[in-house]
Design a protein around this motif. Structure first.
Motif, PDB file in Angstrom:
ATOM      1  N   LEU A   1      66.825  67.808  60.384  1.00 19.25           N
ATOM      2  CA  LEU A   1      66.061  67.177  59.330  1.00 19.25           C
ATOM      3  C   LEU A   1      64.591  67.026  59.726  1.00 19.25           C
ATOM      4  N   ALA A   2      64.369  66.668  60.989  1.00 17.49           N
ATOM      5  CA  ALA A   2      62.991  66.479  61.436  1.00 17.49           C
ATOM      6  C   ALA A   2      62.232  67.807  61.413  1.00 17.49           C
ATOM      7  N   ALA A   3      62.884  68.876  61.833  1.00 14.67           N
ATOM      8  CA  ALA A   3      62.227  70.187  61.825  1.00 14.67           C
ATOM      9  C   ALA A   3      61.917  70.614  60.393  1.00 14.67           C
ATOM     10  N   SER A   4      62.849  70.400  59.494  1.00 19.02           N
ATOM     11  CA  SER A   4      62.619  70.748  58.088  1.00 19.02           C
ATOM     12  C   SER A   4      61.467  69.946  57.505  1.00 19.02           C
ATOM     13  N   ALA A   5      61.389  68.675  57.891  1.00 21.85           N
ATOM     14  CA  ALA A   5      60.321  67.827  57.382  1.00 21.85           C
ATOM     15  C   ALA A   5      58.951  68.285  57.871  1.00 21.85           C
ATOM     16  N   MET A   6      58.919  68.954  59.015  1.00 22.62           N
ATOM     17  CA  MET A   6      57.654  69.441  59.569  1.00 22.62           C
ATOM     18  C   MET A   6      57.333  70.851  59.108  1.00 22.62           C
ATOM     19  N   GLY A   7      58.169  71.416  58.227  1.00 26.53           N
ATOM     20  CA  GLY A   7      57.900  72.746  57.698  1.00 26.53           C
ATOM     21  C   GLY A   7      58.477  73.878  58.523  1.00 26.53           C
ATOM     22  N   ILE A   8      59.361  73.566  59.454  1.00 25.24           N
ATOM     23  CA  ILE A   8      60.001  74.598  60.284  1.00 25.24           C
ATOM     24  C   ILE A   8      61.334  74.961  59.642  1.00 25.24           C
ATOM     25  N   ASN A   9      61.634  76.241  59.586  1.00 25.01           N
ATOM     26  CA  ASN A   9      62.879  76.717  59.004  1.00 25.01           C
ATOM     27  C   ASN A   9      63.972  76.707  60.078  1.00 25.01           C
ATOM     28  N   PRO A  10      64.868  75.697  60.090  1.00 21.44           N
ATOM     29  CA  PRO A  10      65.880  75.624  61.144  1.00 21.44           C
ATOM     30  C   PRO A  10      66.893  76.766  61.091  1.00 21.44           C
ATOM     31  N   THR A  11      67.174  77.284  59.918  1.00 17.90           N
ATOM     32  CA  THR A  11      68.128  78.392  59.809  1.00 17.90           C
ATOM     33  C   THR A  11      67.608  79.617  60.534  1.00 17.90           C
ATOM     34  N   GLN A  12      66.330  79.889  60.403  1.00 17.96           N
ATOM     35  CA  GLN A  12      65.744  81.041  61.085  1.00 17.96           C
ATOM     36  C   GLN A  12      65.888  80.901  62.600  1.00 17.96           C
ATOM     37  N   TYR A  13      65.651  79.723  63.132  1.00 18.26           N
ATOM     38  CA  TYR A  13      65.733  79.538  64.580  1.00 18.26           C
ATOM     39  C   TYR A  13      67.179  79.506  65.067  1.00 18.26           C
TER      40      TYR A  13
END
Length: 125
Positions: A1-13
């Motif tokens: 959730l934190a990564a998504s909130a910062m604009g990072i695509n967690p699925t890609q990583y």
């Protein structure tokens, strides 16, 4: 959730981590087959997977050196305890249990590396 909130695509990583893990597993398998001159299903058993997981748990999963030290310790320990006969399995299990109780993050932690390594070799964490 934190990564998504910062604009990072967690699925890609997550996919990237999975692909890199698969590539490394393939390379290790090819090297192992080359050195053993053969490969069969008995070499990749569930017991071997648990042993490799124990390497990481005992050594510590937060550093590069942790699993290496865990592998060295858990490979040497059964040989050291060989003189105890069948009781060595009990002692081996007890040592694993005590190790996970008293060293829950493993033998090598990032804090230990920060204290012990010279400043030029310290990881950037």
């Amino acid at each position: 959730l934190a990564a998504s909130a910062m604009g990072i695509n967690p699925t890609q990583y997550k996919v990237l981590a999975f692909v890199l893990g698969a590539i490394l597993a393939g390379i290790v398998g090819a090297i192992a087959a080359h050195f053993l001159n053969t490969w069969n299903a008995r070499q990749g058993t569930f017991d071997a997977s648990i042993t490799y997981l124990a390497f990481v748990l005992v050594g510590g999963s937060r550093t590069f050196l942790g699993p290496i030290l865990g592998g060295i310790v858990l490979t040497a320990l059964p040989e050291i305890l060989r003189g105890l006969g069948d009781a060595r399995l009990i002692f081996f299990g007890l040592l694993l249990l005590l190790g996970t109780i008293f060293y829950p993050q493993g033998l090598i932690t990032p804090e230990l590396l920060r204290r012990c390594l010279p400043t030029a070799l310290k990881p950037k964490i």
